[in-house]
Design a protein around this motif. Structure first.
Motif, PDB file in Angstrom:
ATOM      1  N   VAL A 629       0.842  -1.204   0.000  1.00  0.00           N
ATOM      2  CA  VAL A 629       0.000   0.000   0.000  1.00  0.00           C
ATOM      3  C   VAL A 629       0.881   1.260   0.000  1.00  0.00           C
ATOM      4  O   VAL A 629       0.567   2.247  -0.654  1.00  0.00           O
ATOM      5  CB  VAL A 629      -0.961   0.001   1.203  1.00  0.00           C
ATOM      6  CG1 VAL A 629      -1.673   1.344   1.342  1.00  0.00           C
ATOM      7  CG2 VAL A 629      -1.989  -1.107   1.049  1.00  0.00           C
ATOM      8  N   LEU A 630       1.996   1.186   0.712  1.00  0.00           N
ATOM      9  CA  LEU A 630       2.916   2.325   0.742  1.00  0.00           C
ATOM     10  C   LEU A 630       3.434   2.648  -0.664  1.00  0.00           C
ATOM     11  O   LEU A 630       3.497   3.804  -1.063  1.00  0.00           O
ATOM     12  CB  LEU A 630       4.105   2.004   1.667  1.00  0.00           C
ATOM     13  CG  LEU A 630       5.363   2.873   1.517  1.00  0.00           C
ATOM     14  CD1 LEU A 630       5.107   4.285   2.045  1.00  0.00           C
ATOM     15  CD2 LEU A 630       6.551   2.275   2.258  1.00  0.00           C
ATOM     16  N   VAL A 631       3.780   1.606  -1.432  1.00  0.00           N
ATOM     17  CA  VAL A 631       4.526   1.829  -2.674  1.00  0.00           C
ATOM     18  C   VAL A 631       3.655   1.796  -3.938  1.00  0.00           C
ATOM     19  O   VAL A 631       3.913   2.546  -4.872  1.00  0.00           O
ATOM     20  CB  VAL A 631       5.660   0.779  -2.804  1.00  0.00           C
ATOM     21  CG1 VAL A 631       6.484   1.030  -4.047  1.00  0.00           C
ATOM     22  CG2 VAL A 631       6.549   0.786  -1.582  1.00  0.00           C
ATOM     23  N   TYR A 657       6.571   1.881 -12.551  1.00  0.00           N
ATOM     24  CA  TYR A 657       7.684   1.603 -11.624  1.00  0.00           C
ATOM     25  C   TYR A 657       7.175   1.357 -10.212  1.00  0.00           C
ATOM     26  O   TYR A 657       7.686   0.508  -9.484  1.00  0.00           O
ATOM     27  CB  TYR A 657       8.759   2.699 -11.697  1.00  0.00           C
ATOM     28  CG  TYR A 657       8.755   3.746 -10.603  1.00  0.00           C
ATOM     29  CD1 TYR A 657       9.247   3.463  -9.322  1.00  0.00           C
ATOM     30  CD2 TYR A 657       8.304   5.035 -10.840  1.00  0.00           C
ATOM     31  CE1 TYR A 657       9.242   4.421  -8.324  1.00  0.00           C
ATOM     32  CE2 TYR A 657       8.298   6.004  -9.844  1.00  0.00           C
ATOM     33  CZ  TYR A 657       8.764   5.692  -8.591  1.00  0.00           C
ATOM     34  OH  TYR A 657       8.774   6.639  -7.595  1.00  0.00           O
ATOM     35  N   GLU A 658       6.120   2.089  -9.817  1.00  0.00           N
ATOM     36  CA  GLU A 658       5.631   1.913  -8.440  1.00  0.00           C
ATOM     37  C   GLU A 658       4.934   0.565  -8.258  1.00  0.00           C
ATOM     38  O   GLU A 658       5.052  -0.059  -7.208  1.00  0.00           O
ATOM     39  CB  GLU A 658       4.712   3.065  -8.048  1.00  0.00           C
ATOM     40  CG  GLU A 658       5.506   4.362  -7.898  1.00  0.00           C
ATOM     41  CD  GLU A 658       4.828   5.383  -7.029  1.00  0.00           C
ATOM     42  OE1 GLU A 658       4.764   5.163  -5.821  1.00  0.00           O
ATOM     43  OE2 GLU A 658       4.369   6.395  -7.579  1.00  0.00           O
ATOM     44  N   TYR A 663       5.465  -4.634  -5.723  1.00  0.00           N
ATOM     45  CA  TYR A 663       5.398  -6.088  -5.773  1.00  0.00           C
ATOM     46  C   TYR A 663       6.715  -6.708  -5.278  1.00  0.00           C
ATOM     47  O   TYR A 663       6.730  -7.637  -4.468  1.00  0.00           O
ATOM     48  CB  TYR A 663       5.086  -6.537  -7.202  1.00  0.00           C
ATOM     49  CG  TYR A 663       4.580  -7.953  -7.280  1.00  0.00           C
ATOM     50  CD1 TYR A 663       3.244  -8.241  -7.016  1.00  0.00           C
ATOM     51  CD2 TYR A 663       5.433  -9.003  -7.595  1.00  0.00           C
ATOM     52  CE1 TYR A 663       2.772  -9.534  -7.068  1.00  0.00           C
ATOM     53  CE2 TYR A 663       4.971 -10.302  -7.645  1.00  0.00           C
ATOM     54  CZ  TYR A 663       3.640 -10.571  -7.391  1.00  0.00           C
ATOM     55  OH  TYR A 663       3.178 -11.854  -7.434  1.00  0.00           O
ATOM     56  N   VAL A 664       7.820  -6.130  -5.779  1.00  0.00           N
ATOM     57  CA  VAL A 664       9.143  -6.649  -5.404  1.00  0.00           C
ATOM     58  C   VAL A 664       9.373  -6.476  -3.896  1.00  0.00           C
ATOM     59  O   VAL A 664       9.826  -7.407  -3.210  1.00  0.00           O
ATOM     60  CB  VAL A 664      10.252  -5.910  -6.214  1.00  0.00           C
ATOM     61  CG1 VAL A 664      11.644  -6.245  -5.678  1.00  0.00           C
ATOM     62  CG2 VAL A 664      10.153  -6.274  -7.685  1.00  0.00           C
ATOM     63  N   VAL A 665       9.040  -5.301  -3.375  1.00  0.00           N
ATOM     64  CA  VAL A 665       9.263  -5.020  -1.952  1.00  0.00           C
ATOM     65  C   VAL A 665       8.407  -5.955  -1.080  1.00  0.00           C
ATOM     66  O   VAL A 665       8.886  -6.502  -0.075  1.00  0.00           O
ATOM     67  CB  VAL A 665       8.953  -3.526  -1.652  1.00  0.00           C
ATOM     68  CG1 VAL A 665       8.873  -3.277  -0.161  1.00  0.00           C
ATOM     69  CG2 VAL A 665      10.022  -2.632  -2.254  1.00  0.00           C
ATOM     70  N   ALA A 666       7.142  -6.154  -1.486  1.00  0.00           N
ATOM     71  CA  ALA A 666       6.263  -7.045  -0.711  1.00  0.00           C
ATOM     72  C   ALA A 666       6.787  -8.478  -0.743  1.00  0.00           C
ATOM     73  O   ALA A 666       6.803  -9.178   0.277  1.00  0.00           O
ATOM     74  CB  ALA A 666       4.845  -6.979  -1.256  1.00  0.00           C
TER      75      ALA A 666
END
Lengths: 678, 151
Positions: A629-631, A657-658, A663-666
């Protein structure tokens, strides 16, 4: 004059440097009769207001806070265009009396443009306190225009200013020759001016101002003039003058400052007692801008603001929760009206809007803290402190302002980037500022954090703010290395003296910002809550009825169920169920909607939302959800602003990009959780 | 010169804040990462990263005020900011305590039970050390006035 006033309202513009009390004066004159629009062609906020002055109707435009009238920043260009093209009857130039010399630079620039200027010598009380005695009459005669001392925050001098404005509208006074540029330059200006007077394309413009701008090499003015022979003549003159005087742009700026300095020294004097000695500002800055102690001190200040926002607001949050989501919700369900109506009201509107509304006190307290820091003068210190660090990430120190504003809302954050002169810095900052965690995301952190992390909910929420900034800085390095190569620009920022905050100003600013959030809750979130309710009680198989909200099996057969199931496989690695996935889809409209949607989808069937979320998520999948949700894609409004500021290509880049980064960060969070066995 | 007893006061208070900062970070590591033998007097020094930073900022500022080079204005500056931060932390904690009390009543009205202990809110380091920090703030302001600082 009276004939003119009957025909159309008197047009006024309000100009001034940032932080001079322009907004307070604007509010004092318009008495709240103001509205907000956009300047043509750009998404720069245009604040307009209406007031009655005597028998006259007056329309006032609040120009962006600017230091000069060059063509380097969008703000300055917008202000300049308004004065040149709209030709307001009077321009009120708000000056900070404590920094007279620097503020006079803009006054001189306005006069050179041929504007009919009235100076509001604001913060005169603070100047007096500093031992600065300004002779307003002397200043008026030196500038050749009216000067009215004011203390906007206390409404002092506002009536006198109104009278001076009316008088100036009746008897305009212009003083285009306020600066003497020296014999060689003046000869060139006179020659160019007389050539320009014969040109039809520049009718209505002040020829002397155009001539000076052509000699400066201002690209916008060159476009206005257009005529090749005149441009060639100006270029030839510039070349000859530069051989003698050096860079003409620097020479002209220098001469304007010389004039400002001369006028200041002739109209103001510093009392003997004030000349020596250290001020409280010097004392505080010794520590608060200290390169080592300044950082923990800044973090400490920010954490205290967070404690006030999260912990001090708690009883108000619970009071709204108990009243709206408890009493009002239950009372509505018991009304003697058709079930579908009571369900729409209780499970749709009250559950959706109520889930967001409970965070109103937290958001108000957060903005209260930010407004307090702004009014005290600490925000600019914060920018100064991080300047060096920002350069490590290939950003200008000015980039920190949009990132801080982004904590409130990403829309003004992207817009704030326009004040950055360097094109590469500006684009990079605008692209990464949506990663600053805005207030709309806060309800998501609080609801999921509260459900999964207990007493550590605040720390989990705080970590989102830190991670957001870290990601923004890392993405800035990426963008500067891949898309916007080149050195980052220098950073010049005024550190104003610390001021005692005025309660009314702090409360008003905080409310103005919170009101936007409230308006969203009343419009977008209300509409989305109704849509989600409708999509929940109907499905591919037809009408399911309000019972669907209380029955997971029935709800799965609704349209929301279908949508959630369609995107659920994408989020399978994170173990999010179809309701969590559906909330993300609706959250694209506005991030507050994520919690509103959860309120509807998880809300029915008894038990609190937090208890249901606690069973739907594990701590690590909940944390990954908060990160996503942040990104993930900023709200529609932010994307719209990026498109207006940078173009459709960059809006698409921001969107893609977001999403990928989120997705990558999660996924990384899930992986880390698996490694740690959480 | 900042009189020697004021320097001793600043040094003592700064050291106490610094020790509490160390305890706080230890308690955080102990509770979050299961490091060490478990939290130590965590009611007094909560295992909270944010509070660790506050204790550290106050402690360092007061220690610099006590031990920095013989520059009176610099010492007064650090003492003023350190004690101001300590006082701000005290005020915020008192507000949090009042809010906790009010929250308990709100939840009770709704028939929910809430655990809250006013005593626990008031034995935290920012309250206990905040009172001498408030006294230090008063002294720092007086000293700044005596040195001719314009307010």
């Amino acid at each position: 004059m009276e004939t003119k006033a009957v025909a159309k309202p008197l047009m006024m513009a309000m100009a001034g440097n940032p932080n001079v009390g322009k907004s307070e004066l604007f509010n004092a004159i318009t008495a709240g009769h103001a509205w907000v629009g956009n300047w043509p062609g750009v998404t720069v906020e245009k604040k307009m207001g209406r007031a009655r002055m005597g028998d006259l109707e007056v329309e006032i435009v609040d120009l962006p806070g600017i230091y000069g009238l060059t063509a380097y920043s969008v703000d300055e260009l917008v202000a300049r265009d308004h004065i040149v093209k709209e030709k307001p009857d009077v321009v009120i130039d708000v000056i900070n009396a404590t920094s007279l010399e620097r503020n006079l630079y803009l006054t001189i620039s306005l006069l050179e443009m041929g504007a009919n200027v009235v100076v509001a010598l604001n913060m005169i009380d603070l100047a007096e306190k500093k031992g600065l005695k300004i002779d307003a009459q002397r200043l008026s005669s030196l500038l050749g225009i009216p000067v009215v001392p004011t203390v906007a925050i206390e409404r002092r001098g506002v009536e006198q200013l109104r009278r001076a404005v009316l008088e100036a509208a009746e008897n305009p006074r212009r003083n285009v020759e306020i600066v003497d540029y020296g014999r060689d330059m003046e000869e060139a200006i006179a020659k160019l001016s007389s050539t320009l007077e014969t040109l039809g394309s520049v009718e209505g413009y002040e020829p002397r101002w155009l001539a000076i701008k052509l000699l400066e090499g201002d690209p916008e003015v060159e476009k206005i003039v257009g005529e090749g022979s005149v441009l060639a003549e100006a270029s030839e003159m510039r070349r000859r003058l530069e051989d003698k005087l050096g860079s003409l742009e620097d020479y002209i700026i220098g001469k304007r400052y010389e004039a400002a300095s001369r006028i200041t020294s002739l109209s103001a004097s510093l009392l003997e007692a004030a000349k020596a000695g250290v001020t409280l500002t010097d004392i505080f800055d010794e520590v608060l801008t200290h390169k080592v102690i300044g950082i923990p001190a800044a973090l400490a200040v920010l954490y205290l603001i967070f404690r006030i926002a999260f912990e001090v607001s708690a009883p108000l949050v619970d009071l709204i929760d108990v009243t709206v989501n408890g009493w009002l919700h239950d009372a509505t369900l018991m009304l003697a009206i058709p079930t579908w109506i009571s369900s729409l009201l209780a499970d749709g509107i009250i559950a959706g809007v109520g889930a967001v509304l409970v965070f109103l006190p937290t958001i108000y307290f957060f903005f209260l803290g930010l407004s307090f820091l702004e009014d005290v003068g600490y925000m600019s210190r914060l920018a100064f402190l991080v300047d060096r660090a920002m350069h490590l990430f290939k950003l200008s120190g000015k980039s920190v302002i949009p990132l801080i504003i982004g904590f409130g809302c990403n829309v003004p954050a992207v817009m704030a980037a326009r004040a950055i002169e360097d094109e590469n810095d500006r684009k990079t900052t605008a692209l990464v500022s949506p990663l600053a965690s805005c207030s709309a995301r806060l309800p998501v952190y609080l609801v999921i954090g509260g459900a999964l992390f207990g007493v550590y909910a605040g720390a989990a929420a705080l970590s989102m703010y830190v991670i957001g900034i870290v990601l923004a800085l890392l993405m800035a390095v990426f963008f500067r290395k891949v898309m916007f190569r080149g050195p980052s620009s220098g950073f010049i920022m005024e550190l104003p003296p610390y001021l005692r905050p005025r309660t009314r100003s702090v409360l008003f600013k905080a409310w103005e910002r919170t009101e936007k959030f409230l308006r969203k809750a009343g419009t977008i979130i209300f509409s989305v809550a109704v849509i989600i309710w409708l999509l929940s009680v109907t499905g591919p198989g037809g009408y399911l009825g309000p019972e669907a909200l209380g029955s997971p099996a029935l709800l799965e057969g609704s349209w929301v169920g279908a949508l959630g199931h369609a995107v659920e496989p994408v989020f399978a690695p994170m173990n999010w169920d179809w309701r969590a996935a559906a909330a993300l889809v609706f959250g694209f409209l506005a991030k507050e909607v994520v919690v509103g949607t959860m309120g509807v989808l998880y809300g029915g069937g008894g038990g609190t939302l937090m208890a249901k979320l606690a069973s739907a998520f594990t701590p690590i999948s909940g944390f990954a959800y908060m990160l996503f949700v942040l990104v993930y894609v900023p709200c529609v409004a932010t994307i719209g602003v990026i498109k207006s500021e940078l173009g459709a290509k960059y809006a698409a880049i921001a969107l893609v990009y977001e999403l990928v980064l989120a997705y990558v960060v999660a996924l990384m969070a899930m992986g880390a959780g698996a490694l740690l066995g959480v | 010169m900042i009189v020697s007893w004021l320097r001793v006061f600043s040094a003592t208070l700064g050291s106490l804040y610094f020790i509490v900062a160390l305890l706080s970070i230890y308690n955080w590591a102990s509770e979050t990462l299961s490091i060490g033998t478990g939290p130590v007097i965590s009611e007094f020094a909560p295992g909270d990263l944010g509070m660790f930073i506050i204790y550290l900022a106050v402690g360092l500022s007061l220690l610099v005020a006590a031990f920095s080079k013989p520059d009176e204005m610099r010492r007064v500056a650090f003492m003023l900011v350190g004690s101001l931060l300590g006082t701000a932390a005290l005020i915020v904690q008192l507000l949090v305590a009042i809010a906790g009390l009010a929250d308990m009543y709100v939840l009770a009205m709704a028939g929910e039970e809430a655990e809250f202990s006013l005593a626990l809110e008031l034995v935290r380091a920012e309250v206990i050390l905040g009172i001498p920090a408030l006294i230090a703030l008063k002294f720092a302001f007086s000293k700044a006035r005596a040195l001719g600082v314009r307010f």
